[in-house]
Design a protein around this motif. Sequence first.
Motif, PDB file in Angstrom:
ATOM      1  N   UNK A 125       7.958  -9.281  -0.163  1.00 32.78           N
ATOM      2  CA  UNK A 125       7.974  -7.931   0.404  1.00 32.78           C
ATOM      3  C   UNK A 125       6.698  -7.181   0.032  1.00 32.78           C
ATOM      4  N   UNK A 126       6.324  -7.257  -1.252  1.00 36.18           N
ATOM      5  CA  UNK A 126       5.112  -6.580  -1.704  1.00 36.18           C
ATOM      6  C   UNK A 126       3.863  -7.175  -1.031  1.00 36.18           C
ATOM      7  N   UNK A 127       3.861  -8.496  -0.828  1.00 34.55           N
ATOM      8  CA  UNK A 127       2.715  -9.138  -0.180  1.00 34.55           C
ATOM      9  C   UNK A 127       2.539  -8.618   1.238  1.00 34.55           C
ATOM     10  N   UNK A 128       3.654  -8.440   1.940  1.00 36.50           N
ATOM     11  CA  UNK A 128       3.585  -7.906   3.304  1.00 36.50           C
ATOM     12  C   UNK A 128       3.047  -6.475   3.286  1.00 36.50           C
ATOM     13  N   UNK A 129       3.503  -5.690   2.304  1.00 36.27           N
ATOM     14  CA  UNK A 129       3.010  -4.316   2.175  1.00 36.27           C
ATOM     15  C   UNK A 129       1.512  -4.307   1.875  1.00 36.27           C
ATOM     16  N   UNK A 130       1.109  -5.164   0.931  1.00 39.29           N
ATOM     17  CA  UNK A 130      -0.298  -5.217   0.540  1.00 39.29           C
ATOM     18  C   UNK A 130      -1.175  -5.639   1.716  1.00 39.29           C
ATOM     19  N   UNK A 131      -0.705  -6.604   2.476  1.00 39.78           N
ATOM     20  CA  UNK A 131      -1.468  -7.060   3.636  1.00 39.78           C
ATOM     21  C   UNK A 131      -1.699  -5.914   4.620  1.00 39.78           C
ATOM     22  N   UNK A 132      -0.657  -5.113   4.818  1.00 38.82           N
ATOM     23  CA  UNK A 132      -0.765  -3.973   5.734  1.00 38.82           C
ATOM     24  C   UNK A 132      -1.748  -2.936   5.199  1.00 38.82           C
ATOM     25  N   UNK A 133      -1.663  -2.658   3.893  1.00 41.39           N
ATOM     26  CA  UNK A 133      -2.564  -1.677   3.279  1.00 41.39           C
ATOM     27  C   UNK A 133      -4.009  -2.158   3.352  1.00 41.39           C
ATOM     28  N   UNK A 134      -4.237  -3.422   2.981  1.00 40.94           N
ATOM     29  CA  UNK A 134      -5.598  -3.957   2.968  1.00 40.94           C
ATOM     30  C   UNK A 134      -6.196  -4.012   4.367  1.00 40.94           C
ATOM     31  N   UNK A 135      -5.378  -4.402   5.332  1.00 37.96           N
ATOM     32  CA  UNK A 135      -5.866  -4.494   6.711  1.00 37.96           C
ATOM     33  C   UNK A 135      -6.354  -3.138   7.210  1.00 37.96           C
ATOM     34  N   UNK A 136      -5.635  -2.083   6.841  1.00 39.06           N
ATOM     35  CA  UNK A 136      -6.051  -0.744   7.267  1.00 39.06           C
ATOM     36  C   UNK A 136      -7.277  -0.264   6.496  1.00 39.06           C
ATOM     37  N   UNK A 166      -0.353 -16.159  -3.166  1.00 36.73           N
ATOM     38  CA  UNK A 166      -1.553 -15.422  -3.538  1.00 36.73           C
ATOM     39  C   UNK A 166      -2.146 -14.785  -2.288  1.00 36.73           C
ATOM     40  N   UNK A 167      -2.695 -13.581  -2.462  1.00 37.98           N
ATOM     41  CA  UNK A 167      -3.448 -12.929  -1.393  1.00 37.98           C
ATOM     42  C   UNK A 167      -4.854 -12.693  -1.909  1.00 37.98           C
ATOM     43  N   UNK A 168      -5.818 -13.153  -1.138  1.00 36.02           N
ATOM     44  CA  UNK A 168      -7.204 -13.080  -1.595  1.00 36.02           C
ATOM     45  C   UNK A 168      -8.040 -12.288  -0.600  1.00 36.02           C
ATOM     46  N   UNK A 169      -8.859 -11.396  -1.148  1.00 34.95           N
ATOM     47  CA  UNK A 169      -9.775 -10.598  -0.337  1.00 34.95           C
ATOM     48  C   UNK A 169     -11.175 -11.140  -0.574  1.00 34.95           C
ATOM     49  N   UNK A 170     -11.867 -11.470   0.515  1.00 28.37           N
ATOM     50  CA  UNK A 170     -13.190 -12.084   0.380  1.00 28.37           C
ATOM     51  C   UNK A 170     -14.038 -11.756   1.602  1.00 28.37           C
ATOM     52  N   UNK A 171     -15.263 -12.199   1.559  1.00 28.49           N
ATOM     53  CA  UNK A 171     -16.173 -11.986   2.680  1.00 28.49           C
ATOM     54  C   UNK A 171     -15.682 -12.744   3.906  1.00 28.49           C
ATOM     55  N   UNK A 172     -15.797 -12.134   5.074  1.00 29.23           N
ATOM     56  CA  UNK A 172     -15.281 -12.742   6.304  1.00 29.23           C
ATOM     57  C   UNK A 172     -16.044 -13.984   6.725  1.00 29.23           C
ATOM     58  N   UNK A 207      -8.273 -11.852  -6.046  1.00 34.01           N
ATOM     59  CA  UNK A 207      -7.021 -12.508  -5.672  1.00 34.01           C
ATOM     60  C   UNK A 207      -5.853 -11.838  -6.387  1.00 34.01           C
ATOM     61  N   UNK A 208      -4.820 -11.526  -5.624  1.00 36.17           N
ATOM     62  CA  UNK A 208      -3.577 -10.956  -6.184  1.00 36.17           C
ATOM     63  C   UNK A 208      -2.521 -12.057  -6.169  1.00 36.17           C
ATOM     64  N   UNK A 209      -2.122 -12.519  -7.364  1.00 38.53           N
ATOM     65  CA  UNK A 209      -1.147 -13.609  -7.495  1.00 38.53           C
ATOM     66  C   UNK A 209       0.251 -13.034  -7.705  1.00 38.53           C
ATOM     67  N   UNK A 210       1.229 -13.594  -6.990  1.00 38.19           N
ATOM     68  CA  UNK A 210       2.605 -13.127  -7.172  1.00 38.19           C
ATOM     69  C   UNK A 210       3.588 -14.286  -7.357  1.00 38.19           C
ATOM     70  N   UNK A 211       3.094 -15.408  -7.867  1.00 38.83           N
ATOM     71  CA  UNK A 211       3.945 -16.578  -8.092  1.00 38.83           C
ATOM     72  C   UNK A 211       5.035 -16.302  -9.125  1.00 38.83           C
TER      73      UNK A 211
END
Length: 733
Positions: free
Chosen positions: A630-641, A656-662, A617-621
């Motif tokens: 802005x960074x969250x949107x960038x990170x989402x784009x990077x992670x999605x690719x 927060x943005x969290x990466x986990x099993x689908x 989990x990447x927290x940006x609170x």
Amino acid sequence: MAKTIIISNRLPVQLQIGKGTINAIPSVGGLATGMKSVHKGGESLWIGWSGLTDEDIHISLAPKIDEALAKHGCTAVNLSEQEVEGFYYGFSNRTIWPLFHYFMEYAEFELDFWETYKSVNQKFADAIIAQSDDDDIIWVHDYQLMLVPQMVKEKRPNASIGFFLHIPFPSYEIFRTLPWREEVLKGLLGADLIGFHTYDYERHFLSSVRRLLGLEVSFNEIYLQNRVIKVDSFPMGIDYNKFSNAAKKKMANAQRSDLQEKLDSHKASAPGTKLVLSIDRLDYSKGIAKRINAFEYFLNKYPEYQEKIRLIILAVPSRSNVPQYQLLKREIDELVGRINGELATVNWTPIWYFYRSLPFDSLIDLYTSCDIAWLTPLRDGMNLVAKEYIATRTKGTGVLILSEMAGSAYEMNEALLINPNNFEEQADTLKQAITMPEEEQANRIEILQKRLSRYNVEVWANSFMETLIQQKEESPARVAKKITPSVLETISKKYKKAQKRLLFIDYDGTLTGFHKDPQKAIPDEEMYQLLDALHNQEGTTMFLISGRDHETFGRWFLHKKYNMIVEHGVWISKNGEAFQLLEQVKNDWMQKIRPVLESFVDRTPGSFIEEKNFSLAWHYRNTDPDFGQKRAAELNEVLTSLIGNDDISVLSGNKVMEVKSSNVNKGRAAVRILSEDTYDFVFAIGDDWTDEFMFQELPKEAITVKVGLNKTQAKYFVEGTKRVRELLKKFIA
């Protein structure tokens, strides 16, 4: 019957006092014209200051003034000279006006001004409250009345309130310097719809709301307690037909005014000479002095145009008792005098300068006679003069040079847009305007005229009103989902009547508020007592369901023997037993993703990584709200690719943005528990996007509750953690 109430600093009429008589003459200003369709349509009332102070009005005239105003659907807010001085000339025009136009050096932060501004705003609010009912539509206008919406909303919570700002809203870096910034924002947020001329102003406002008040903003909606406030841009138009028809009528009329005869005489005596028009209120935001200097620069750079061009400056007097305006007039007077003195010839004066107001017909004479309109404000909310000039060019010729700092520039790309601080660019653009072929002029004018004729001032007003009414109509649907006392009573009765109950309760943002350090959001004694009562209640099965790691929840709750599902459904613990895997998931992908998150931590001050057994989990609170988003949107784009065909997904939670099993989420886990037994009451409550899986997957008869007023699959919502605990206490009462 609901009525429409319009509120502005000044009423749309001017009072003329004769010998014992009072006449109210309709104004011809932009706002008065624009609101005509709203004010005349149906039952309506306009509230504002008459322009006369208490000291101006003899007691015997007061009833006659009220009567004269009533004939025009108006009622006055009476102000004393002291109130006008502090409220209008003080805070409105010596604090807000310079600050919102980026002239910070002129802004005066005087406490007396602020106190008077507050008290006068309360006067306006009291007048509205006295004249309004709960179902009325109320439209408040401009920077003089920014506290009024909240003052009215407190007394008329069900009234539909709109606010429109006719000047720029500055960037966060400018606005934050205002000592009373939070109070102003909260005042505006009393409105249900807040309108601006351009998207930039809208964006600046939302940024300040997010960064100064910490409120959640989703696209152009602000979530505040049990309300959704919409923010949108509505570029104000002009009465296009009025200007266009006046120009056509003048062309067809053989009779000429004195001004028109002089303009025609000048053109006849100097064929090929270009007339350049500059019309502004005398205001430092209009860039008049810079324009005059740029004109001098042009004449020196291109001396071949001396005696072939004339600049006509019409400066309309404004706020002449404010020191900065007095200094500005002196500067302009001296500039014009010096340039004319240095460059004039026997047959040619470079600048014609008029310091006065002109009647409508004279304006039409200038608009139709001048080959070029040169409007270069340093900051301007809209600039309707630019639109008026285009509307009068009925022959299809003419060139508009317009500052890119004017709000109207966003709609008028066919004009020649310039930076008003760049003399070189202004000089070259003026030459481009002089030499522009008529065919190109006609093409540009035609496009502009089509656009301006479609989106005129009436369309502007109606568009705002339609949006405000739509917002009002959508509110009941949202309010119906709120857990009101009666709804809570109904849910409580169902709960107590049920034989077997199943509860899913989220933790962060639901049972407790968020903390800058997630490890410090520990349970308090009241929470333990509440959860103990639910856990031990006969016929009730309670699960805490969270994205938290199982080690943390183990420390906090394992000794309590609560049922727990953590990491969004990876781990489960029942009745105090050790955590077990609920799903077989992999974590070998974490080595690939961790460096990406670390790079974003390095580039985003205040952010951090929370590593769990099977998720990251990447927290940006703790970051700057705008930058973090802005960074969250960038990170989402990077992670999605990056994740590609990997069996992992990205969840966007609350800061927060969290990466986990689908194949793991709260919904899947909740359904699995539900399938193990039969329940006649199912309840789920949570605050963020990860809980939506649960709301979506549970049976239709389940009671699902969202914490906070966001778009949701849940049936109901409550405002915050305090309300959550009150709701749960009802289950054990």
